[in-house]
Design a protein around this motif. Structure first.
Motif, PDB file in Angstrom:
ATOM      1  N   GLY A 181       7.175  10.485  -6.649  1.00  0.00           N
ATOM      2  CA  GLY A 181       7.082   9.679  -7.816  1.00  0.00           C
ATOM      3  C   GLY A 181       8.476   8.928  -7.755  1.00  0.00           C
ATOM      4  N   GLU A 182       9.610   9.351  -7.379  1.00  0.00           N
ATOM      5  CA  GLU A 182      10.908   8.686  -7.278  1.00  0.00           C
ATOM      6  C   GLU A 182      10.870   7.413  -6.417  1.00  0.00           C
ATOM      7  OE1 GLU A 182      13.854  12.552  -8.807  1.00  0.00           O
ATOM      8  OE2 GLU A 182      13.489  12.070  -6.817  1.00  0.00           O
ATOM      9  N   ILE A 183      10.091   7.846  -4.872  1.00  0.00           N
ATOM     10  CA  ILE A 183      10.163   6.919  -4.291  1.00  0.00           C
ATOM     11  C   ILE A 183       9.330   5.545  -4.630  1.00  0.00           C
ATOM     12  CG2 ILE A 183       9.195   6.365  -1.849  1.00  0.00           C
ATOM     13  CD1 ILE A 183      10.265   8.756  -1.007  1.00  0.00           C
ATOM     14  N   ALA A 184       7.946   5.962  -5.374  1.00  0.00           N
ATOM     15  CA  ALA A 184       7.284   4.843  -5.848  1.00  0.00           C
ATOM     16  C   ALA A 184       8.080   3.978  -6.663  1.00  0.00           C
ATOM     17  CB  ALA A 184       5.916   5.672  -6.524  1.00  0.00           C
ATOM     18  N   ARG A 185       8.968   4.607  -7.759  1.00  0.00           N
ATOM     19  CA  ARG A 185       9.518   3.888  -8.843  1.00  0.00           C
ATOM     20  C   ARG A 185      10.893   3.053  -8.031  1.00  0.00           C
ATOM     21  NH1 ARG A 185      10.956   8.664 -12.906  1.00  0.00           N
ATOM     22  NH2 ARG A 185      10.173   9.815 -11.107  1.00  0.00           N
ATOM     23  N   SER A 194      24.390  15.104  -4.611  1.00  0.00           N
ATOM     24  CA  SER A 194      25.167  14.540  -3.857  1.00  0.00           C
ATOM     25  C   SER A 194      24.357  13.342  -3.092  1.00  0.00           C
ATOM     26  CB  SER A 194      25.500  15.353  -2.399  1.00  0.00           C
ATOM     27  OG  SER A 194      24.439  15.919  -1.792  1.00  0.00           O
ATOM     28  N   LEU A 195      25.087  12.132  -2.711  1.00  0.00           N
ATOM     29  CA  LEU A 195      24.163  10.959  -2.285  1.00  0.00           C
ATOM     30  C   LEU A 195      23.815  11.385  -0.960  1.00  0.00           C
ATOM     31  CD1 LEU A 195      26.418   8.154  -3.493  1.00  0.00           C
ATOM     32  CD2 LEU A 195      24.027   8.550  -4.044  1.00  0.00           C
ATOM     33  N   GLN A 196      22.402  11.117  -0.726  1.00  0.00           N
ATOM     34  CA  GLN A 196      21.799  11.387   0.510  1.00  0.00           C
ATOM     35  C   GLN A 196      20.778  10.512   0.941  1.00  0.00           C
ATOM     36  OE1 GLN A 196      20.534  15.521   1.480  1.00  0.00           O
ATOM     37  NE2 GLN A 196      21.742  16.201  -0.471  1.00  0.00           N
ATOM     38  N   ASN A 197      20.369  10.466   2.186  1.00  0.00           N
ATOM     39  CA  ASN A 197      19.169   9.489   2.842  1.00  0.00           C
ATOM     40  C   ASN A 197      18.058   9.624   1.708  1.00  0.00           C
ATOM     41  OD1 ASN A 197      16.727   8.697   4.112  1.00  0.00           O
ATOM     42  ND2 ASN A 197      18.620   7.953   5.680  1.00  0.00           N
ATOM     43  N   ILE A 198      17.753   8.663   1.323  1.00  0.00           N
ATOM     44  CA  ILE A 198      16.722   8.467   0.183  1.00  0.00           C
ATOM     45  C   ILE A 198      15.339   9.255   0.704  1.00  0.00           C
ATOM     46  CG2 ILE A 198      15.602   6.159   0.877  1.00  0.00           C
ATOM     47  CD1 ILE A 198      15.329   5.607  -2.042  1.00  0.00           C
ATOM     48  N   SER A 199      14.950   9.098   1.645  1.00  0.00           N
ATOM     49  CA  SER A 199      13.429   9.714   2.009  1.00  0.00           C
ATOM     50  C   SER A 199      13.849  11.356   2.337  1.00  0.00           C
ATOM     51  CB  SER A 199      13.032   9.314   3.417  1.00  0.00           C
ATOM     52  OG  SER A 199      14.034   9.820   4.312  1.00  0.00           O
ATOM     53  N   SER A 200      15.176  11.904   2.101  1.00  0.00           N
ATOM     54  CA  SER A 200      15.388  13.515   2.253  1.00  0.00           C
ATOM     55  C   SER A 200      15.316  14.020   1.023  1.00  0.00           C
ATOM     56  CB  SER A 200      16.706  13.429   2.953  1.00  0.00           C
ATOM     57  OG  SER A 200      16.867  12.928   3.996  1.00  0.00           O
ATOM     58  N   SER A 260      20.543   9.502  -5.222  1.00  0.00           N
ATOM     59  CA  SER A 260      20.434  11.003  -5.970  1.00  0.00           C
ATOM     60  C   SER A 260      19.989  10.508  -7.555  1.00  0.00           C
ATOM     61  CB  SER A 260      21.821  11.322  -6.202  1.00  0.00           C
ATOM     62  OG  SER A 260      22.060  12.530  -6.989  1.00  0.00           O
ATOM     63  N   ALA A 261      18.856  11.265  -7.808  1.00  0.00           N
ATOM     64  CA  ALA A 261      18.543  11.209  -9.169  1.00  0.00           C
ATOM     65  C   ALA A 261      19.064  12.286 -10.202  1.00  0.00           C
ATOM     66  CB  ALA A 261      16.878  11.475  -9.026  1.00  0.00           C
ATOM     67  N   ASN A 262      19.880  13.254  -9.608  1.00  0.00           N
ATOM     68  CA  ASN A 262      20.433  14.135 -10.388  1.00  0.00           C
ATOM     69  C   ASN A 262      22.088  13.985 -10.682  1.00  0.00           C
ATOM     70  OD1 ASN A 262      17.938  15.762 -10.310  1.00  0.00           O
ATOM     71  ND2 ASN A 262      18.768  16.368  -8.299  1.00  0.00           N
ATOM     72  N   SER A 307       0.882  -1.103   0.070  1.00  0.00           N
ATOM     73  CA  SER A 307      -0.130   0.041  -0.146  1.00  0.00           C
ATOM     74  C   SER A 307       0.929   1.200   0.057  1.00  0.00           C
ATOM     75  CB  SER A 307      -0.877  -0.213   1.298  1.00  0.00           C
ATOM     76  OG  SER A 307      -0.044  -0.064   2.294  1.00  0.00           O
ATOM     77  N   GLN A 308       0.308   2.416  -0.361  1.00  0.00           N
ATOM     78  CA  GLN A 308       1.113   3.533  -0.379  1.00  0.00           C
ATOM     79  C   GLN A 308       1.792   4.045   1.040  1.00  0.00           C
ATOM     80  OE1 GLN A 308      -1.045   7.102  -2.447  1.00  0.00           O
ATOM     81  NE2 GLN A 308      -2.729   5.746  -2.678  1.00  0.00           N
ATOM     82  N   HIS A 309       1.327   3.593   2.248  1.00  0.00           N
ATOM     83  CA  HIS A 309       1.942   3.943   3.145  1.00  0.00           C
ATOM     84  C   HIS A 309       3.274   3.200   3.344  1.00  0.00           C
ATOM     85  CE1 HIS A 309       0.146   0.334   4.856  1.00  0.00           C
ATOM     86  NE2 HIS A 309       1.061   0.365   5.969  1.00  0.00           N
ATOM     87  N   GLN A 310       3.512   1.908   2.674  1.00  0.00           N
ATOM     88  CA  GLN A 310       4.793   1.198   2.826  1.00  0.00           C
ATOM     89  C   GLN A 310       5.891   1.895   2.238  1.00  0.00           C
ATOM     90  OE1 GLN A 310       3.593  -2.643   1.024  1.00  0.00           O
ATOM     91  NE2 GLN A 310       4.279  -3.657   2.998  1.00  0.00           N
ATOM     92  N   ASN A 311       5.562   2.716   1.304  1.00  0.00           N
ATOM     93  CA  ASN A 311       6.730   3.863   0.793  1.00  0.00           C
ATOM     94  C   ASN A 311       7.393   4.395   1.832  1.00  0.00           C
ATOM     95  OD1 ASN A 311       5.863   3.057  -1.796  1.00  0.00           O
ATOM     96  ND2 ASN A 311       4.789   5.003  -2.117  1.00  0.00           N
ATOM     97  N   LEU A 312       6.738   4.396   2.865  1.00  0.00           N
ATOM     98  CA  LEU A 312       7.483   5.157   4.083  1.00  0.00           C
ATOM     99  C   LEU A 312       8.177   4.266   4.841  1.00  0.00           C
ATOM    100  CD1 LEU A 312       4.409   6.612   6.082  1.00  0.00           C
ATOM    101  CD2 LEU A 312       6.010   7.939   4.776  1.00  0.00           C
TER     102      LEU A 312
END
Length: 554
Positions: free
Chosen positions: A432-436, A421-427, A415-417, A128-133
C-alpha cells in the motif's frame, strides 16, 4: 487525449466501441470481467508484441483502434520527422491476423511498431500493478529526476558525446589488438617480403623464360632446320632462288612478244625479292642459334625459383607474386605507423572523456536540484496519504565510469515510521505504501510532462478508507489540469469521484462468453458503488452510503 476505443475479436471481446471524455474517469468491474483484456488491447496500440492466441476463437483477425485528440499537445514534429500526415485527431490502429502477421497504422498510413511505440508513449501512460516494481530500478529513478529537471537537451548532448567516446574507445581497442597481432607477425612478413624482393621479379618474365628454355633445349634441332631451309633456298643446284631467278629472266624475254608475260614477270620479281629476304633472315638466325648449356642452366634455375615461390605462396603467375609483395609491404608500413595512430586515438579518447565528464557534471547539477525538489514534494504529497512521519530521500552517487545516462547513481530511500531508518524503498515499504509513493511520483511527473492520458490500473491496491479518498483527490486533481486520467479500481471511494463511470462485465450465452464495457447512468452508478460496498446483495444502507459518496442528497 483518448476519445474512443474500438476493439473487435480480441480475447473475450467480440466487439466493443466506447467513448471517453476529459477529466477523471473510473472503470470498475468484477475480477475476471475483462478489465485486463482492455489494457492488453491498449498495449498493442503502444507497440507491444502481438500474440495469435489473443485473437478471439474462430476469428481470422482482431482489430484495435483508438482515436486521440492531439490538437493541444504540439506533436507536429513527430509526424514531420516520420513523414506521416498530421491531423488534430490521431488514429492508431493495430490488426493481428491468425496467420501471425501484424499490421500497424497511424492515421490510416502503414507504420512500424517502433513509430507506434514512440507516438504511443507521447499519448498515453498505462500504469499497471507490475510497474510498482520499477520503483526500485535505478533507471526509473534516474528518469524521474530527468523529467523533473527538464534536461532533455543536456541529456541528448551528453549521450551524443558518450557514443563518440565509446566508439573511439572501441576503435582504439581494435587498433591495439591488430597492432599486437601484426607485430607478432612482423618478422614473418618481413622475411617473406625480403625473399620476394630479392627474387627481383618482373611482369611477363615467366613466359619469356619458358620460351627461351624451349629454344635452348632444342638448339641443335633448330639450327639444323634453319640450315636445311637455307640450302633449299640458295643452293646453286636446284635452289629455289636460282630457279626463280631463271624463271624471271625467261618471262622478261617473252614480254616483247607475249604481253601477259609482263604481269607474270612482275609477280615473279616480287616473289624473288621476298624469298631472298627470307633466305637472308634464315641465314642470320642460323648463325645466332647455338647450343649454350650454361645459359640453359641459368634459365632453368631462374624458372625453378619462380616455380618454388609460386608453390610456396599458392600463386599461379608472377603478377600474383608481385601483388603479394605489395600487400606485405603495405602491412609493414601499417605496422610501423600503428604507434602513431594509437597515440592519436588515445589523445582523442582522452579529449572526448573530458567532454563527457564535463557534460555529465551538467546533468549531475540539474539532477541534484531535481532530487531536492522530489524530496520536498514527496513529503508534502505522502503526509496527506496517511504517512505523517514519512521521510523520503534521494541518495545520489558517482559511478566509477560514466554510463549511457551519465555518471550519477540514484537510490530512493524511504521510511514511514518516526524512528525508522532510511532504507531502500522496496526493502521497507508495504504494498500500500509503494502504491501511494508511485501515485505521488506519477502526479509529480504529470505536472512536468504534458502527457494527454494516464491510465492507473488498480494503483489503489493495499489501501482503503480515508487514504483511498486522498488518492482519489490526487487523481481528480490530475484530471483537472487539462489531462485525462482513467483509474481502474475496486474501491468505492475512488469510483465515486470520477466524472464518468464505466463498468466492465461479462455475459454468457449457450456457446461463448463476451466481455463488454459501458458508461453508467447516474442511477446505475449508485447501484454499482453500492455493490462495491456490500457485495452481491444490495442493502438500503449500502445504497445510502453510495449516494453519500456520490454527493447525492437522500
Amino acid at each position: 487525449m483518448l476519445r474512443s476505443l474500438y476493439i473487435q475479436n480480441y480475447a473475450l471481446i467480440e466487439k466493443l466501441d466506447i467513448s471517453f471524455g476529459a477529466g477523471f474517469s473510473v472503470i470498475t468491474g468484477e475480477t475476471g470481467a475483462g478489465k485486463s483484456i482492455i489494457l492488453g488491447a491498449i498495449g498493442l496500440l503502444l507497440g507491444q508484441r502481438a500474440e495469435v492466441k489473443a485473437i478471439r476463437q474462430g476469428a481470422s483477425k482482431c482489430v484495435i483502434e483508438a482515436r486521440f485528440d492531439i490538437s493541444a499537445y504540439g506533436m507536429e514534429p513527430f509526424f514531420e520527422d516520420n513523414e506521416l500526415e498530421y491531423e488534430e485527431e490521431c488514429i492508431l490502429r493495430r490488426e493481428v491476423y491468425a496467420s501471425g502477421k501484424s499490421r500497424a497504422f497511424i492515421n490510416d498510413t502503414p507504420a512500424s511498431l517502433v513509430q507506434m511505440k514512440e507516438l504511443g508513449e507521447q499519448l498515453i501512460d498505462v500504469h499497471s500493478q507490475h510497474q510498482n516494481l520499477l520503483l526500485n530500478k535505478e533507471g526509473f529513478q534516474l528518469n524521474v529526476l530527468d523529467i523533473l529537471s527538464h534536461n532533455d537537451e543536456q541529456l541528448s548532448a551528453y549521450q551524443s558525446l558518450y557514443r563518440e567516446w565509446k566508439q573511439a574507445q572501441q576503435e582504439l581497442a581494435d587498433l591495439i589488438a591488430r597492432a599486437e597481432q601484426n607485430k607478432a607477425d612482423e618478422d614473418y612478413i618481413r622475411f617473406q617480403l625480403e625473399q620476394l624482393e630479392e627474387a627481383n621479379l618482373s611482369a611477363g618474365e615467366q613466359e619469356e623464360l619458358e620460351q627461351e628454355t624451349d629454344m635452348l633445349s632444342h638448339a641443335e634441332e633448330i639450327k639444323a632446320g634453319l640450315f636445311r631451309v637455307g640450302q633449299l633456298l640458295t643452293s646453286d643446284e636446284g635452289g629455289l632462288l636460282a630457279g626463280l631467278k631463271e624463271s624471271l629472266n625467261t618471262m622478261l624475254g617473252l614480254q616483247k612478244v607475249y604481253s601477259p608475260a609482263t604481269e607474270l614477270a612482275e609477280r615473279l620479281e616480287s616473289t624473288y625479292i621476298e624469298l631472298k629476304d627470307v633466305s637472308q633472315e634464315v641465314s642470320s638466325q642460323e648463325e645466332d642459334v647455338e647450343f649454350n648449356p650454361d645459359r640453359l642452366e641459368e634459365v632453368n634455375d631462374r624458372l625453378n625459383l619462380i616455380y618454388t615461390l609460386q608453390q610456396k605462396h599458392r600463386a599461379t603467375t608472377v603478377e600474383e607474386l608481385l601483388t603479394l609483395a605489395e600487400e606485405y609491404a603495405a602491412k609493414l608500413a601499417a605496422i610501423t605507423s600503428y604507434d602513431e595512430r594509437i597515440g592519436e586515438l588515445t589523445t582523442l579518447c582522452d579529449t572526448l572523456y573530458n567532454k563527457v565528464r564535463k557534460q555529465a557534471a551538467v546533468l549531475t547539477k540539474a539532477r541534484t536540484g531535481a532530487a531536492r525538489e522530489v524530496e520536498k514534494q514527496m513529503a508534502s504529497r505522502l503526509v496527506p496519504l496517511g504517512m505523517p512521519n514519512v521521510r523520503f530521500q534521494v541518495e545520489m552517487g558517482i559511478r566509477k565510469e560514466p554510463g549511457v545516462h551519465g555518471e550519477d547513481t540514484v537510490n530512493f530511500l524511504f521510511s514511514a515510521n518516526k524512528n525508522g531508518s532510511l532504507q531502500n524503498i522496496s526493502s521497507v515499504a508495504s504494498g500500500g505504501e509503494i502504491a501511494r509513493v508511485m501515485l505521488s511520483i506519477k502526479a509529480m511527473i504529470a505536472g512536468a510532462v504534458k502527457l494527454p492520458t494516464i491510465v492507473f490500473d488498480e494503483i489503489d491496491t493495499g489501501v482503503s478508507g480515508e487514504i483511498a479518498d486522498r488518492m482519489a483527490d490526487i487523481m481528480q486533481e490530475m484530471g483537472e489540469q487539462d489531462r485525462q486520467v482513467i483509474s481502474i479500481t475496486h474501491l468505492p471511494q475512488i469510483a465515486a469521484r470520477g466524472c464518468a463511470h464505466y463498468k466492465v462485465y461479462k455475459q454468457d450465452n449457450e456457446t461463448e462468453t463476451n466481455s463488454h464495457i459501458r458508461r453508467l447512468a447516474d442511477e446505475e452508478r449508485v447501484e454499482e458503488i453500492a455493490h462495491m460496498l456490500s457485495g452481491a446483495t444490495l442493502t438500503e444502507a449500502a445504497l445510502n452510503n453510495a449516494k453519500a459518496l456520490l454527493g447525492i442528497k437522500r
